[in-house]
Motif scaffolding. Structure first.
Motif, mmCIF file in Angstrom:
data_model
loop_
_atom_site.group_PDB
_atom_site.id
_atom_site.type_symbol
_atom_site.label_atom_id
_atom_site.label_comp_id
_atom_site.label_asym_id
_atom_site.label_seq_id
_atom_site.Cartn_x
_atom_site.Cartn_y
_atom_site.Cartn_z
ATOM 1 N N PRO A 69 -24.964 80.455 29.865
ATOM 2 C CA PRO A 69 -25.107 81.748 29.189
ATOM 3 C C PRO A 69 -23.834 82.589 29.322
ATOM 4 O O PRO A 69 -23.026 82.352 30.226
ATOM 5 C CB PRO A 69 -26.275 82.398 29.925
ATOM 6 C CG PRO A 69 -26.423 81.664 31.203
ATOM 7 C CD PRO A 69 -25.846 80.297 31.016
ATOM 8 N N LYS A 70 -23.716 83.573 28.455
ATOM 9 C CA LYS A 70 -22.511 84.420 28.405
ATOM 10 C C LYS A 70 -22.317 85.182 29.717
ATOM 11 O O LYS A 70 -23.263 85.751 30.253
ATOM 12 C CB LYS A 70 -22.686 85.427 27.263
ATOM 13 C CG LYS A 70 -21.529 85.420 26.299
ATOM 14 C CD LYS A 70 -21.835 86.293 25.127
ATOM 15 C CE LYS A 70 -20.760 87.354 24.986
ATOM 16 N NZ LYS A 70 -21.132 88.311 23.973
ATOM 17 N N GLY A 71 -21.088 85.169 30.226
ATOM 18 C CA GLY A 71 -20.770 85.951 31.429
ATOM 19 C C GLY A 71 -21.061 85.208 32.727
ATOM 20 O O GLY A 71 -20.872 85.737 33.817
ATOM 21 N N PHE A 72 -21.564 83.971 32.624
ATOM 22 C CA PHE A 72 -21.940 83.214 33.828
ATOM 23 C C PHE A 72 -20.920 82.118 34.132
ATOM 24 O O PHE A 72 -20.188 81.683 33.235
ATOM 25 C CB PHE A 72 -23.308 82.559 33.631
ATOM 26 C CG PHE A 72 -24.457 83.528 33.772
ATOM 27 C CD1 PHE A 72 -25.251 83.528 34.909
ATOM 28 C CD2 PHE A 72 -24.731 84.453 32.766
ATOM 29 C CE1 PHE A 72 -26.304 84.416 35.044
ATOM 30 C CE2 PHE A 72 -25.788 85.353 32.891
ATOM 31 C CZ PHE A 72 -26.574 85.339 34.028
ATOM 32 N N SER A 73 -20.881 81.679 35.384
ATOM 33 C CA SER A 73 -20.055 80.514 35.706
ATOM 34 C C SER A 73 -20.856 79.508 36.525
ATOM 35 O O SER A 73 -21.898 79.838 37.108
ATOM 36 C CB SER A 73 -18.794 80.949 36.449
ATOM 37 O OG SER A 73 -19.156 81.761 37.524
ATOM 38 N N ILE A 74 -20.334 78.282 36.552
ATOM 39 C CA ILE A 74 -21.061 77.190 37.224
ATOM 40 C C ILE A 74 -20.631 77.116 38.691
ATOM 41 O O ILE A 74 -19.443 77.048 38.998
ATOM 42 C CB ILE A 74 -20.757 75.825 36.565
ATOM 43 C CG1 ILE A 74 -21.100 75.877 35.081
ATOM 44 C CG2 ILE A 74 -21.522 74.709 37.252
ATOM 45 C CD1 ILE A 74 -20.709 74.601 34.324
ATOM 46 N N ILE A 75 -21.607 77.106 39.589
ATOM 47 C CA ILE A 75 -21.319 76.998 41.029
ATOM 48 C C ILE A 75 -21.518 75.565 41.507
ATOM 49 O O ILE A 75 -20.814 75.083 42.373
ATOM 50 C CB ILE A 75 -22.225 77.953 41.846
ATOM 51 C CG1 ILE A 75 -22.113 79.379 41.311
ATOM 52 C CG2 ILE A 75 -21.930 77.905 43.336
ATOM 53 C CD1 ILE A 75 -20.708 79.961 41.362
ATOM 54 N N SER A 76 -22.546 74.897 40.949
ATOM 55 C CA SER A 76 -22.747 73.496 41.350
ATOM 56 C C SER A 76 -23.420 72.704 40.232
ATOM 57 O O SER A 76 -24.046 73.281 39.328
ATOM 58 C CB SER A 76 -23.598 73.417 42.614
ATOM 59 O OG SER A 76 -24.950 73.601 42.289
ATOM 60 N N SER A 77 -23.292 71.389 40.332
ATOM 61 C CA SER A 77 -23.930 70.476 39.373
ATOM 62 C C SER A 77 -24.570 69.333 40.161
ATOM 63 O O SER A 77 -24.387 69.229 41.373
ATOM 64 C CB SER A 77 -22.885 69.838 38.453
ATOM 65 O OG SER A 77 -22.014 70.795 37.942
ATOM 66 N N THR A 78 -25.328 68.504 39.446
ATOM 67 C CA THR A 78 -25.739 67.224 40.028
ATOM 68 C C THR A 78 -25.332 66.164 39.015
ATOM 69 O O THR A 78 -24.809 66.491 37.940
ATOM 70 C CB THR A 78 -27.271 67.125 40.226
ATOM 71 O OG1 THR A 78 -27.889 67.257 38.951
ATOM 72 C CG2 THR A 78 -27.796 68.152 41.183
ATOM 73 N N LYS A 79 -25.618 64.904 39.344
ATOM 74 C CA LYS A 79 -25.255 63.830 38.418
ATOM 75 C C LYS A 79 -25.951 64.031 37.065
ATOM 76 O O LYS A 79 -25.378 63.809 36.015
ATOM 77 C CB LYS A 79 -25.687 62.490 39.032
ATOM 78 C CG LYS A 79 -24.548 61.476 39.055
ATOM 79 C CD LYS A 79 -24.845 60.336 39.983
ATOM 80 C CE LYS A 79 -25.778 59.330 39.345
ATOM 81 N NZ LYS A 79 -26.200 58.296 40.283
#
Ligand code: XMP
Length: 520
Positions: free
Chosen positions: A146-156
């Motif tokens: 979403p707008k204004g957000f950033s990614i802190i973690s992911s999984t496979k």
């Protein structure tokens, strides 16, 4: 609501997850008061000054449908920090213009390993090594940030498992930090509460005692209260608490349903009468209960019959006194939430607990439920501060409908007697071998069929006794107890030899979920 005076609290908006209660527990364990509410109640809040953070729970719904449960948009303008968990993350993403897709390829159930993408206040001391293990349970996934957000973690499988909008203090996580299967999940809540919401640690259940006593005094005034006292932890704490508030105006009624454990009723009656000097009236209603339960098999019917009969007996007793306006009950927070499915949230109803679901619609007494915002372990702490003896405080929980829901199928006097004996042997042995306090709850039950056995040289055709012993934090989830080698053999032997009517003993090795703690 009970805890009006809390200066700092966290509101959990329940979207229907079975583990929403665990979120509230985790937060209270950290010394912060938290309350679970549904969307309907959220829309009624006009003063947000004491609310320092909002948590959106998980739930069975999907934002990929045209209609989905959501929050009023004005909530987002309050500038209160938000943490969305699972469905909560998907909802936040949807509201801020992200994309959520439902697909079998994206679903994750069970353990998953997080891959760190970025530093965040939310994940400090949580994402510290490369293999942070978390518990996932989702089919939908956020595919576009979403707008204004950033990614802190992911999984496979999922690119977005933790996201943040640092400026707006809005966070979303796809996994469940509230369940113990997520390693160190508590740290997420710690960070959210103290680094992001900046709440004070001000909640202690023992310091609630005086406030609850004051509250009882001011609502009851000079009227009389009738209290349903079973001798279990909850009603015992309620009775002592109310006794401290209004003394002689408390009348405790102990109803002998005939469905209690062996000797338990007499033991509790004596303690309350002689040790605590409460005004206790004893009602022997065992024959009425057994008569009403005759031939009833359906568990929900049993629960309703018992609940209704209880209330009828109380109302009848209350009429014998003047000025009785209140009925006190030991209802707990989980009872309220578990029975609340109709009030807006989607948590599906599993069982009607007799002190909530079994209440008749029209009641002539007002209810006092001082523990209705507390979890069981919190009640035990409160019990200590009102002077409840250790033996009563740390007793295993016992369900309101008693042995009726541990005799599967038809309840008869004969089966009650058989069960009381078997259960007595089991519980005594647990004490003898120092196992009782290692177990959350243990009991014997009778299954609704007879099987063939051989004793001496004779054929027997008798009941099967099921033993259940579980470890749990709060009864919401549970694992069966692993007995030391030889213990179950001994119990089986003792029961078969000591209880005519039973020729087979089995041990239940299912957890909750998928089973429940009680059989009915
Ligand atoms: P279940 O069987 O739902 O039980 O896993 C969870 C906990 O609740 C207790 N229980 C009850 N307690 N009235 C009560 O006061 C009831 O009707 C009732 N039914 C279940 C159960 O013993 C366990 O501790």
């Amino acid at each position: 609501m009970h805890f009006k005076n809390e200066k700092h609290k966290i509101i959990i908006v329940d979207f229907g997850s079975q583990v929403t209660k665990l979120i509230a527990r985790r937060i209270r364990e950290l010394g912060v008061f938290s309350e679970i509410i549904n969307i309907k109640d959220l829309t009624k809040i006009s003063d947000f000054t004491t609310i320092k953070g909002l948590i959106f729970s998980g739930g069975p719904s999907t934002v990929t449908k045209k209609e989905f449960p959501t929050i009023p948009k004005k909530i987002l303008s309050k500038k209160i920090p938000i943490l969305g968990i699972c469905y909560g993350l998907q909802l936040i993403s949807k509201l801020y213009g992200g994309t959520i897709k439902s697909s079998k390829n994206r679903r994750e159930f069970g353990r998953a390993i997080l891959i760190k993408r970025k530093k965040s206040l939310l994940t400090k001391n949580f994402l510290i090594n490369k293999s942070q293990s978390v518990w996932m349970s989702h089919q939908d996934a956020v595919t576009k940030l979403p707008k204004g957000f950033s990614i802190i973690s992911s999984t496979k499988n999922s690119k977005l498992t933790i996201i943040e909008n640092k400026k707006k203090k809005i966070y979303g996580i796809q996994f469940h930090p509230e369940v113990t299967h997520t390693d160190n999940g508590r740290q997420i809540f710690k960070n959210f509460l103290f680094s992001i919401c900046k709440v004070n640690k001000s909640w202690r259940v023992s310091s609630e005692k005086n406030r609850l006593i004051q509250e009882i005094k001011s609502s009851v005034k000079k009227d009389k209260v009738i209290c349903a006292l079973s001798g279990g932890v909850d009603s015992s704490v309620v009775a002592l608490l109310i006794n401290k508030a209004i003394k002689k105006n408390l009348i405790c009624i102990m109803v002998d349903t005939g469905l209690m454990r062996k000797n338990e009723f007499k033991y509790s009656y004596n303690i309350f009468k002689n040790k605590y000097k409460l005004n206790v009236r004893l009602i022997n209603a065992s024959s009425v209960f057994l008569k009403k339960l005759k031939n009833v098999i359906d568990p929900e019917k049993k629960r309703k019959i018992i609940g209704n009969l209880f209330i009828k007996i109380f109302e009848k007793e209350a009429k014998k006194f003047k000025n009785i306006k209140f009925l006190a009950q030991g209802t707990l927070y989980p009872d309220i939430i578990e029975s609340k499915s109709s009030s807006g949230s989607k948590t599906s109803k599993i069982k009607s607990h007799h002190n909530v679901g079994g209440l008749p619609k029209k009641m002539n007494l007002k209810l006092i439920e001082p523990l209705k915002e507390l979890f069981k372990d919190e009640v035990r702490v409160l019990g200590k501060s009102v002077g409840l003896a250790e033996s009563l405080r740390n007793k295993h929980p016992f369900p309101g409908p008693g042995l009726a829901i541990r005799i599967i199928g038809k309840v008869t006097t004969e089966k009650v007697k058989v069960l009381q004996e078997a259960d007595h042997i089991f519980i005594n042995e647990l004490f003898k071998h120092n196992l009782y306090h290692k177990i959350w709850q243990a009991y014997a039950a009778i299954l609704p069929f007879k099987t063939v056995g051989v004793m001496g040289d004779s054929r027997t055709y008798e009941y099967t006794c099921l033993l259940r012993a579980v470890v749990s934090e709060d009864g919401m989830t549970a694992d069966y107890f692993n007995f030391p080698k030889g213990f179950l053999d001994r119990i089986s032997n003792k029961i078969i030899n000591g209880v005519p009517g039973i020729n087979r003993v089995v041990y239940d090795i299912t957890s909750k979920p998928p089973s429940t703690i009680e059989l009915e």
